[in-house]
Design a protein around this motif. Structure first.
Motif, short mmCIF file in Angstrom:
data_model
loop_
_atom_site.label_atom_id
_atom_site.label_comp_id
_atom_site.label_asym_id
_atom_site.label_seq_id
_atom_site.Cartn_x
_atom_site.Cartn_y
_atom_site.Cartn_z
N UNK A 14 86.92 54.91 139.03
CA UNK A 14 88.22 54.68 138.40
C UNK A 14 88.37 53.20 138.05
N UNK A 15 89.11 52.93 136.98
CA UNK A 15 89.27 51.52 136.58
C UNK A 15 90.29 50.79 137.45
N UNK A 16 90.16 49.48 137.46
CA UNK A 16 91.16 48.65 138.16
C UNK A 16 92.44 48.67 137.34
N UNK A 17 93.56 48.89 138.02
CA UNK A 17 94.83 48.95 137.28
C UNK A 17 95.71 47.76 137.64
N UNK A 18 96.79 47.65 136.89
CA UNK A 18 97.75 46.59 137.17
C UNK A 18 98.40 46.87 138.53
N UNK A 19 98.54 45.86 139.35
CA UNK A 19 99.14 46.07 140.67
C UNK A 19 98.38 45.25 141.70
N UNK A 20 98.97 45.06 142.87
CA UNK A 20 98.34 44.21 143.89
C UNK A 20 96.96 44.71 144.30
N UNK A 21 96.13 43.77 144.67
CA UNK A 21 94.82 44.13 145.24
C UNK A 21 95.02 44.29 146.74
N UNK A 22 94.61 45.44 147.26
CA UNK A 22 94.78 45.68 148.69
C UNK A 22 93.41 45.63 149.36
N UNK A 23 93.31 44.81 150.42
CA UNK A 23 92.11 44.87 151.26
C UNK A 23 92.49 45.73 152.46
N UNK A 24 91.96 46.94 152.49
CA UNK A 24 92.13 47.80 153.66
C UNK A 24 91.08 47.36 154.67
N UNK A 45 92.57 37.24 141.75
CA UNK A 45 92.68 36.04 140.89
C UNK A 45 92.29 36.39 139.46
N UNK A 46 91.22 37.17 139.31
CA UNK A 46 90.77 37.54 137.96
C UNK A 46 91.84 38.35 137.22
N UNK A 47 92.48 39.27 137.93
CA UNK A 47 93.47 40.14 137.28
C UNK A 47 94.89 39.63 137.44
#
Ligand code: FAD
Length: 461
Positions: A14-24, A45-47
């Protein structure tokens, strides 16, 4: 991008979408020297997105008691402070219903991508599969625990240290690099996640809920005082080892009366320190070369071999995972008469006829860390004194995971399978009960170290 792409796996397409990046965060509970967190920050940072860390806290994880729960939560409190200094919130998920609750958090946060760290154990792999099935955004996994990522070191189950060693040594120059620092995550990006940036965990409430719930950790397995939890203590433990004990490691580490090893295993297990950091610092030390090599052999080769064993063999916790020669020989000897047979209760309370074994058991019960040499003797005697290899392995795993601070780890499953099932070992001279599995005796221990002193130290506490 600061992370070698070979450390990263795309778990869905799946593509990266707009929204926070979560590190689980799962296995690697630290802010510094963490490839999974660095990758999550790179993506954020990139997105141009916020970065949030989520941790799923289970009260009695894999049979651990209050000792392990305390070590984990105290480490997480320190982690929260360290992350906050970088503008990064830590959200503790502590409700039952683990994968569903995590998914709900990811959805509520409107996550654009989830990054997790790598753990080969079945429970972690199961959670990943369950999350992957339902996740609607990109899902990535980063091996932040091994120096050479487990899937790059080898694509298959290795026979032993002698087969994985040349592979890891060949790949080490590509992966043994200095870590870039975790950056302060830009406040303007964090603001896009709304109020969550100011999230603070209510630790008294979390601890009260988890220690009084139906899966409360066993309070009889008491926290220890000799080792403090957390990243700062891990760094201190490393310094102390490098300055005072590394140079004699090869001669002292197999004497259970000496404090000759690093004592880093609890910190490595909880990810308070990265094995790569330990290796980098060890290489800087001008120690006796044989000592340095022998330490790095355990830290890198033996430890990464354990991950290999568990990742490519879901039978790491039962005799189906033993090599064929070992399965054959223990089957041929399963009906051999046993001079002593003990049940779980007698073993757990150290009530055997052998005070050396009892002392090892009590070292584990009291201190939460049995000496490495005694672990082999301890597990092999469980094979000798229980009704079957199946019962022996189950009992050893139960005790190891219940009392050891570093238990519930691939090293534990592998160490037990080595001792009882010949995993990563070879066939030895045949004898009763053990067949061709390597044997260890009280007499052998007596010739190597002062067994009376060890018994005095650990049985008379
Ligand atoms: P050091 O000698 O200082 O070694 C440094 C690091 O290298 C260790 O922290 C560990 O990460 C790694 N290491 C050392 N020996 C081994 C080994 N034989 N196999 C894999 N990695 C190794 N280790 C655990 O971390 N958790 C366990 O639950 C565990 N259970 C074990 C059970 C049995 C029956 C046996 C035989 C071994 C077990 N080990 C386990 C492996 C080993 O005994 C411990 O890692 C070691 O004693 C930890 O002490 P230390 O950190 O002072 O080790």
């Amino acid at each position: 991008m600061r992370v070698n792409p070979q450390r990263i796996q795309n778990l869905n397409n799946l593509p990266i979408q707009k929204g926070p990046v979560i590190y689980w965060m799962n296995r690697d509970m630290r802010a510094d020297d963490n490839w999974a967190l660095l990758h999550a920050q790179d993506l954020a940072l990139e997105h141009k997105q916020a970065l949030i860390v989520v941790f799923n806290l289970v009260a009695d994880f894999m049979g651990g008691g209050l000792r392990q729960f305390n070590f984990k939560t105290e480490g997480l409190k320190e982690l929260e402070n360290n992350l906050n200094k970088k503008n990064i919130p830590l959200i503790i998920s502590y409700q039952d219903n683990q994968p569903e609750n995590l998914l709900k958090i990811f959805t509520d946060l409107k996550a654009g991508v989830i990054v997790t760290d790598f753990c080969p154990l079945k429970i972690c792999q199961k959670w990943i599969t369950q999350i992957k099935k339902k996740l609607k955004v990109a899902f990535r996994q980063v091996d932040a625990h091994n120096i050479v990522p487990c899937w790059i070191a080898s694509p298959k189950r290795e026979f032993g240290a002698y087969t994985i060693r040349p592979k890891i040594h060949r790949l080490l120059p590509d992966f043994m690099e200095e870590f870039p620092p975790l950056k302060k995550h830009p406040a303007e990006l964090q603001k896009t996640a709304g109020k969550i940036i100011a999230h603070k965990n209510d630790w008294p409430e979390i601890i009260k809920t988890l220690t009084s719930g139906k899966n409360a950790p066993n309070p009889l397995v008491k926290p220890v005082t000799w080792l403090k939890p957390g990243a700062a203590s891990a760094q201190k433990t490393l310094r102390d080892f490098l300055e005072n004990r590394l140079t004699n490691y090869d001669s002292d580490r197999n004497d259970p009366n000496k404090d000759g090893s690093s004592n880093l295993s609890p910190h490595l297990h909880y990810g308070h320190i990265s094995a790569q950091r330990v290796a980098l610092e060890t290489q800087k030390y001008d120690a006796h070369i044989a000592a340095q090599e022998s330490f790095l052999e355990e830290l890198i080769i033996r430890r990464e071999l354990s991950d290999n064993f568990c990742f490519y063999n879901s039978d790491y916790d039962n005799p189906a995972g033993f090599p064929d020669w070992a399965k054959k020989t223990i089957n041929e000897h399963r009906d051999d008469p046993r001079e002593y047979i003990y049940g779980r209760r007698e073993l757990e309370t150290a009530k055997t006829h052998d005070d050396l074994w009892n002392a090892a058991q009590m070292q584990m019960v009291n201190d939460g860390k049995m000496h490495g040499y005694m672990r082999m003797y301890w597990a092999k005697k469980i094979l000798e004194w229980t009704r079957s290899p199946e019962e022996a392995q189950k009992t050893a795993i139960y005790l190891n995971d219940r009392y050891e601070l570093d238990g519930r780890d691939p090293n534990g499953f592998t160490g037990i399978a080595w001792s009882i099932g010949g995993v990563h070992d070879r066939a030895w001279g045949e004898r009763e009960i053990f067949g061709k599995i390597r044997f260890m005796s009280f007499g052998g221990c007596k010739s190597k170290f002062d067994v009376k002193k060890y018994i005095r130290t650990h049985l008379q506490k």
